[in-house]
Structures are given as structure tokens and as C-alpha cells.
Design a protein around this motif. Structure first.
Motif, mmCIF file in Angstrom:
data_model
loop_
_atom_site.group_PDB
_atom_site.id
_atom_site.type_symbol
_atom_site.label_atom_id
_atom_site.label_comp_id
_atom_site.label_asym_id
_atom_site.label_seq_id
_atom_site.Cartn_x
_atom_site.Cartn_y
_atom_site.Cartn_z
ATOM 1 N N SER A 1 0.794 -1.216 0.000
ATOM 2 C CA SER A 1 0.000 0.000 0.000
ATOM 3 C C SER A 1 0.826 1.264 0.000
ATOM 4 C CB SER A 1 -0.912 0.015 1.239
ATOM 5 O OG SER A 1 -0.119 0.199 2.406
ATOM 6 N N GLY A 2 2.056 1.182 0.470
ATOM 7 C CA GLY A 2 2.846 2.398 0.600
ATOM 8 C C GLY A 2 2.515 3.149 1.881
ATOM 9 N N GLY A 3 1.602 2.616 2.707
ATOM 10 C CA GLY A 3 1.235 3.309 3.926
ATOM 11 C C GLY A 3 2.276 3.171 5.011
ATOM 12 N N PHE A 4 3.078 2.122 5.011
ATOM 13 C CA PHE A 4 4.113 1.904 5.995
ATOM 14 C C PHE A 4 5.430 1.798 5.250
ATOM 15 C CE2 PHE A 4 0.199 0.128 7.559
ATOM 16 C CZ PHE A 4 0.124 0.557 8.862
ATOM 17 N N MET A 5 6.261 2.832 5.320
ATOM 18 C CA MET A 5 7.442 2.869 4.470
ATOM 19 C C MET A 5 8.739 2.776 5.269
ATOM 20 S SD MET A 5 5.919 3.039 1.652
ATOM 21 C CE MET A 5 7.394 3.137 0.688
ATOM 22 N N SER A 6 8.672 2.813 6.590
ATOM 23 C CA SER A 6 9.895 2.910 7.369
ATOM 24 C C SER A 6 10.773 1.685 7.225
ATOM 25 C CB SER A 6 9.547 3.132 8.848
ATOM 26 O OG SER A 6 8.774 2.052 9.336
ATOM 27 N N ALA A 7 10.175 0.518 6.925
ATOM 28 C CA ALA A 7 10.970 -0.705 6.840
ATOM 29 C C ALA A 7 11.665 -0.849 5.490
ATOM 30 C CB ALA A 7 10.084 -1.921 7.100
ATOM 31 N N GLU A 8 11.276 -0.033 4.498
ATOM 32 C CA GLU A 8 11.823 -0.179 3.167
ATOM 33 C C GLU A 8 13.094 0.647 2.992
ATOM 34 O OE1 GLU A 8 8.803 0.855 0.449
ATOM 35 O OE2 GLU A 8 7.441 -0.706 1.118
ATOM 36 N N ARG A 9 14.029 0.076 2.258
ATOM 37 C CA ARG A 9 15.253 0.808 1.906
ATOM 38 C C ARG A 9 15.380 0.722 0.389
ATOM 39 N NH1 ARG A 9 17.010 -2.399 5.933
ATOM 40 N NH2 ARG A 9 18.453 -3.544 4.601
ATOM 41 N N LEU A 10 14.889 1.760 -0.287
ATOM 42 C CA LEU A 10 14.863 1.801 -1.738
ATOM 43 C C LEU A 10 16.010 2.664 -2.250
ATOM 44 C CD1 LEU A 10 11.029 2.383 -2.237
ATOM 45 C CD2 LEU A 10 12.259 0.207 -2.300
ATOM 46 N N TYR A 11 16.693 2.174 -3.284
ATOM 47 C CA TYR A 11 17.842 2.890 -3.837
ATOM 48 C C TYR A 11 17.792 2.846 -5.355
ATOM 49 C CZ TYR A 11 19.455 2.529 0.942
ATOM 50 O OH TYR A 11 19.532 2.608 2.308
ATOM 51 N N ALA A 12 18.327 3.902 -5.952
ATOM 52 C CA ALA A 12 18.410 4.002 -7.406
ATOM 53 C C ALA A 12 19.868 4.099 -7.812
ATOM 54 C CB ALA A 12 17.648 5.228 -7.903
ATOM 55 N N TYR A 13 20.213 3.393 -8.888
ATOM 56 C CA TYR A 13 21.548 3.457 -9.484
ATOM 57 C C TYR A 13 21.369 3.947 -10.915
ATOM 58 C CZ TYR A 13 22.404 0.649 -5.383
ATOM 59 O OH TYR A 13 22.447 0.206 -4.075
ATOM 60 N N ARG B 1 30.536 7.397 -18.781
ATOM 61 C CA ARG B 1 31.602 7.542 -17.802
ATOM 62 C C ARG B 1 31.193 7.342 -16.352
ATOM 63 N NH1 ARG B 1 36.525 9.704 -17.338
ATOM 64 N NH2 ARG B 1 36.611 10.550 -19.434
ATOM 65 N N ASP B 2 30.045 7.885 -15.905
ATOM 66 C CA ASP B 2 29.767 8.028 -14.479
ATOM 67 C C ASP B 2 28.536 7.262 -14.022
ATOM 68 O OD1 ASP B 2 31.922 9.877 -14.033
ATOM 69 O OD2 ASP B 2 30.720 11.388 -15.082
ATOM 70 N N LEU B 3 28.449 7.123 -12.688
ATOM 71 C CA LEU B 3 27.361 6.418 -12.016
ATOM 72 C C LEU B 3 27.011 7.194 -10.759
ATOM 73 C CD1 LEU B 3 25.708 3.645 -11.757
ATOM 74 C CD2 LEU B 3 27.588 2.917 -10.294
ATOM 75 N N SER B 4 25.707 7.313 -10.463
ATOM 76 C CA SER B 4 25.284 7.955 -9.220
ATOM 77 C C SER B 4 24.363 7.028 -8.442
ATOM 78 C CB SER B 4 24.587 9.297 -9.487
ATOM 79 O OG SER B 4 23.438 9.121 -10.288
ATOM 80 N N VAL B 5 24.365 7.208 -7.114
ATOM 81 C CA VAL B 5 23.559 6.391 -6.199
ATOM 82 C C VAL B 5 22.617 7.328 -5.454
ATOM 83 C CG1 VAL B 5 23.585 4.762 -4.275
ATOM 84 C CG2 VAL B 5 25.482 4.792 -5.929
ATOM 85 N N TRP B 6 21.344 6.928 -5.368
ATOM 86 C CA TRP B 6 20.316 7.767 -4.757
ATOM 87 C C TRP B 6 19.482 6.937 -3.789
ATOM 88 C CZ3 TRP B 6 19.768 12.876 -6.776
ATOM 89 C CH2 TRP B 6 20.547 13.137 -7.904
ATOM 90 N N ALA B 7 19.072 7.566 -2.677
ATOM 91 C CA ALA B 7 18.078 6.972 -1.785
ATOM 92 C C ALA B 7 16.705 7.425 -2.249
ATOM 93 C CB ALA B 7 18.321 7.405 -0.348
ATOM 94 N N MET B 8 15.758 6.504 -2.300
ATOM 95 C CA MET B 8 14.401 6.813 -2.739
ATOM 96 C C MET B 8 13.447 6.697 -1.566
ATOM 97 S SD MET B 8 12.176 4.900 -5.732
ATOM 98 C CE MET B 8 10.528 5.480 -6.177
ATOM 99 N N SER B 9 12.653 7.732 -1.346
ATOM 100 C CA SER B 9 11.701 7.710 -0.245
ATOM 101 C C SER B 9 10.423 6.996 -0.661
ATOM 102 C CB SER B 9 11.368 9.147 0.192
ATOM 103 O OG SER B 9 10.515 9.757 -0.768
ATOM 104 N N GLY B 10 9.554 6.744 0.304
ATOM 105 C CA GLY B 10 8.295 6.086 0.021
ATOM 106 C C GLY B 10 7.318 6.952 -0.742
ATOM 107 N N THR B 11 7.641 8.250 -0.905
ATOM 108 C CA THR B 11 6.788 9.147 -1.685
ATOM 109 C C THR B 11 7.353 9.412 -3.070
ATOM 110 O OG1 THR B 11 7.885 11.069 -0.704
ATOM 111 C CG2 THR B 11 5.877 10.274 0.360
ATOM 112 N N GLY B 12 8.478 8.749 -3.410
ATOM 113 C CA GLY B 12 9.043 8.898 -4.737
ATOM 114 C C GLY B 12 10.096 9.972 -4.876
ATOM 115 N N ASP B 13 10.506 10.588 -3.769
ATOM 116 C CA ASP B 13 11.563 11.603 -3.810
ATOM 117 C C ASP B 13 12.937 10.935 -3.724
ATOM 118 O OD1 ASP B 13 9.920 13.992 -3.862
ATOM 119 O OD2 ASP B 13 9.360 13.463 -1.813
ATOM 120 N N PHE B 14 13.971 11.642 -4.222
ATOM 121 C CA PHE B 14 15.322 11.095 -4.266
ATOM 122 C C PHE B 14 16.313 12.041 -3.599
ATOM 123 C CE2 PHE B 14 13.216 8.722 -7.519
ATOM 124 C CZ PHE B 14 13.865 7.504 -7.574
#
Length: 391
Positions: free
Chosen positions: A34-46, A52-65
Motif C-alpha cells: 500500500s505504501g502506507g508503511f514505508m519505514s521498513a523499506e530501503r529503496l535505492y536508485a543506481y 563515464r559516471d554512475l550515481s547512487v540515490w536513496a528513494m523515499s516512500g513518496t518517490g523523492d530522491f
């Protein structure tokens, strides 16, 4: 995360306990869907940026990076004239312990990193040689081998290649098998059983089919005939349905998507549908430059990017027949290129290469409609995107 043990009580007095177990299971399922409980999730974007380059991002349960890290895919000075659009391909191991990237600047190679399961950040492991420039890499389902599609940079080399390399604790070895394929081999996919491989070849209008042995890491090129598209279609990317009964191929030049039935017992495939993604503004013979192709984790929706119109085109997937029904187009700033679903299928992330941004859309689980909820500025020319849940 709530863990629930199976209740095997059969006495009448156990009914309240079974009811409690059922309630807890529903809560657990809600946490994951449901997305209602997001604290247990650890979402990341590569995200890969050019060659040449690569970046790493943390993704929140609301879709922000929020950005965590920037790393090189290669440390060399690039040769003059190296196209910025020649993006590195990324691949995450099935156990989510490692990330691999194809280095598409000569001398070609594969770079490996270990993924920190708590922080999502990367630690460099090493490089290995590659057979040629690789626009697409993937592992077999167990994660023991890395398979790569190769599209030689030299336009006079009218050929492609597919290679297989062993993976040892995150270290990719030198390829132990290289097979010649038709020109502009652009992608590679392995079915869920790990026994069959598809290779779309843009400039030959065919999808090569190979058998694969997960035990030996060897491809067999002599047993399955290729899938043939219309002349000038340009097969680019492909995906298997999560149920492993259908497969889809998008075509870079004419903008079509082919749907196929698939039998995982023997690899038999039959064309069942052709749909169109061409923008209304495109001429009848215009190369519409279709890009990425992704299917939602639950198999309900299929999306592709059309670079000439900077749109994301979506389809609903019939789970019984595999047939596609259009659900419309979404305009994206700055040339839509790569796509990625979050692992739970709630968001679709689309990059805008020319505006150096990535956009997050909430996916309506019933209709497939996209609602833009966030955007973040990425380093120059964002390309390939991988989203991973490390919970």
C-alpha cells in the motif's frame, strides 16, 4: 516487519487465534503493497550517466530522491568523439549484493561493485575485459553468469556478439564464450527458467533465440530459429512476462511492439499481436527512436519510451492471453529514454536525458495511469536506471 508463523491449531478454541493470524497477514501484506508503511523499506536508485559516471540515490516512500554517491564507470580520458549517448548498461545481481556496469569506452569491460545492504552505497571490486561495446547486460536467474549483448561501435562491422562470463563472489571473469550474432544486437533477456535467451538485433530485423545451460554457462546457437519482424522494424529491447508465458519486443525504427506466446518447456514462441507506439506527429517512414521497455513486477502493465516524441507509452496486459491494450501516452521533458519500476510496482521512474532530470510517476494499480509526483536533477545525461529494495 511483522513476521507471522503459520497456525496449525485445529481445536475450536483456536478460532480467535486463526482470526488474529489472518489479520496480521493482512497487515503484513499492506506494508508491502500500500505504501502506507514505508519505514521498513530501503529503496535505492543506481543511474548511469553517459559512458563515464554512475550515481547512487536513496528513494523515499513518496518517490523523492536524495543523492548519496557518485562514482566512475571508467577512469580514463575518453577518446575524442566518444558519443555521450552511448550509455553504460547496469545490472543488479539476483541476491542484490552486487552491481555491474558495462564500460562502453575502449578498451571495453565490465566494472563490479559490492552493494552495502544497509546504506545502498557501492564499493569498487574490479574490472574485467568484455568482448566489445555492450548496451545490455543481465545475469542468469541464479546469478552465476553475466550475459552481455554487444553492438560494435564501428559502423562498418556489420555484426553483433553475445558473451557469457562467470561471476565469482561479485567478480566478473573474462568471457568464456562469445558467439557472433546479426548486426546491432541491442539487448538480451533470459527467461525465468534460465534455459532460453532472446537477443533483439535492430539492423537484421530478427530476434535471435538461444538455449542456455545454467550449469555450464554455455549457449547453444543451433537449435532455435529466430523470430522475424517486418523489414525496417528494428528490434531493440525485449522482456518476458513475470508469469513466463509471454514475451514482448519493441522496435526502435517503426515504433511497433510485438507480443509473443512463450512455452517455457521447449522455448516455442508464436507472434500473437502487433501494436503501435508511433507519435501522431511522426512521418510514415520516420525513425521514431523507441528506447527502453519494462513490464511491471505484477505483469499488469507494459511501458516503452519513444525518444522522438519524448513520450512514455503504456499498455495493459491481459494475464490470460498476453494481449496488450493501450492506456495512453505521457509526455516527458528532455527526451524520455530509460525506465525503471520500483520493486513493489508503485512508481515508474523515467529519465529526461536532455534536461538532465529524472521523473517519478505514481502508477495507478488498477488503470496504469501515471501521476507525476517528483523530479530530481541528475548529473549530465542520465541513462540506465536500476531501482532496488534492500529491506
Amino acid at each position: 516487519m511483522i513476521r507471522v508463523r503459520t497456525c496449525n491449531h485445529t481445536r475450536p478454541s483456536s478460532k480467535p487465534l486463526r482470526h488474529l493470524c489472518s489479520m496480521l497477514f493482512c497487515i503484513q501484506n499492506k506494508i508491502h503493497t500500500s505504501g502506507g508503511f514505508m519505514s521498513a523499506e530501503r529503496l535505492y536508485a543506481y543511474v548511469a550517466h553517459g559512458p563515464r559516471d554512475l550515481s547512487v540515490w536513496a528513494m523515499s516512500g513518496t518517490g523523492d530522491f536524495s543523492k548519496l554517491q557518485e562514482l566512475p564507470i571508467n577512469d580514463r580520458d575518453l577518446a575524442p568523439g566518444t558519443p555521450i549517448g552511448r550509455f553504460a548498461a547496469l545490472c543488479v545481481s539476483p541476491d542484490r549484493r552486487f552491481l555491474f556496469a558495462s564500460d562502453r569506452a575502449a578498451p571495453y569491460g565490465i566494472r563490479s561493485w559490492a552493494i552495502d545492504r544497509e546504506k545502498g552505497t557501492l564499493t569498487y571490486l574490479g574490472d574485467s575485459p568484455a568482448a566489445d561495446s555492450s548496451p545490455y547486460i543481465i545475469t542468469d536467474p541464479p546469478g552465476n553468469f553475466l550475459l552481455a549483448a554487444h553492438n560494435p561501435v564501428d559502423p562498418d562491422r556489420r555484426t553483433g556478439f553475445v558473451s557469457v562470463a562467470a561471476i565469482r563472489e561479485g567478480f566478473v571473469q573474462a568471457p568464456h564464450q562469445v558467439i557472433r550474432t546479426p548486426p546491432k544486437t541491442h539487448a538480451i533477456q533470459v527467461d525465468a527458467s534460465g534455459r532460453f535467451v532472446l537477443l533483439p538485433c535492430c539492423d537484421a530485423d530478427v530476434v535471435v533465440r538461444l538455449r542456455f545451460d545454467c550449469r555450464t554457462g554455455l549457449l547453444d546457437s543451433d537449435t532455435l530459429s529466430p523470430l522475424v519482424t517486418r523489414p525496417g522494424a528494428g528490434p531493440r529491447h525485449c522482456v518476458f512476462h513475470p508469469g513466463n508465458r509471454f514475451a514482448y519486443v519493441n522496435n526502435e525504427y517503426d515504433g511497433t511492439i510485438y507480443a509473443y506466446s512463450f512455452d517455457p518447456r521447449d522455448g516455442a514462441m508464436s507472434e500473437i499481436q502487433v501494436v503501435q507506439t508511433r507519435p501522431a506527429s511522426a512521418g510514415p517512414d520516420e525513425n521514431v527512436r523507441v528506447g527502453d521497455l519494462r513490464i511491471s513486477p505484477n505483469g499488469k502493465f507494459l511501458f516503452t519510451t519513444v525518444r522522438s516524441g519524448s513520450t512514455v507509452v503504456g499498455f495493459a496486459v491481459d494475464p490470460r492471453t498476453g494481449l496488450l491494450t493501450s492506456i495512453g501516452q505521457t509526455q516527458v521533458d528532455g527526451e524520455a529514454r530509460s525506465l525503471a519500476f520500483d520493486p513493489l510496482g508503485r512508481f515508474l521512474v523515467v529519465n529526461g536525458r536532455l534536461t538532465h532530470t529524472a521523473h517519478t510517476y505514481r502508477l495507478d494499480g488498477e488503470t496504469g495511469a501515471l501521476d507525476k509526483v517528483s523530479a530530481f536533477r541528475a548529473p549530465d545525461h542520465p541513462g540506465w536506471i536500476e531501482l532496488v529494495n534492500l529491506s
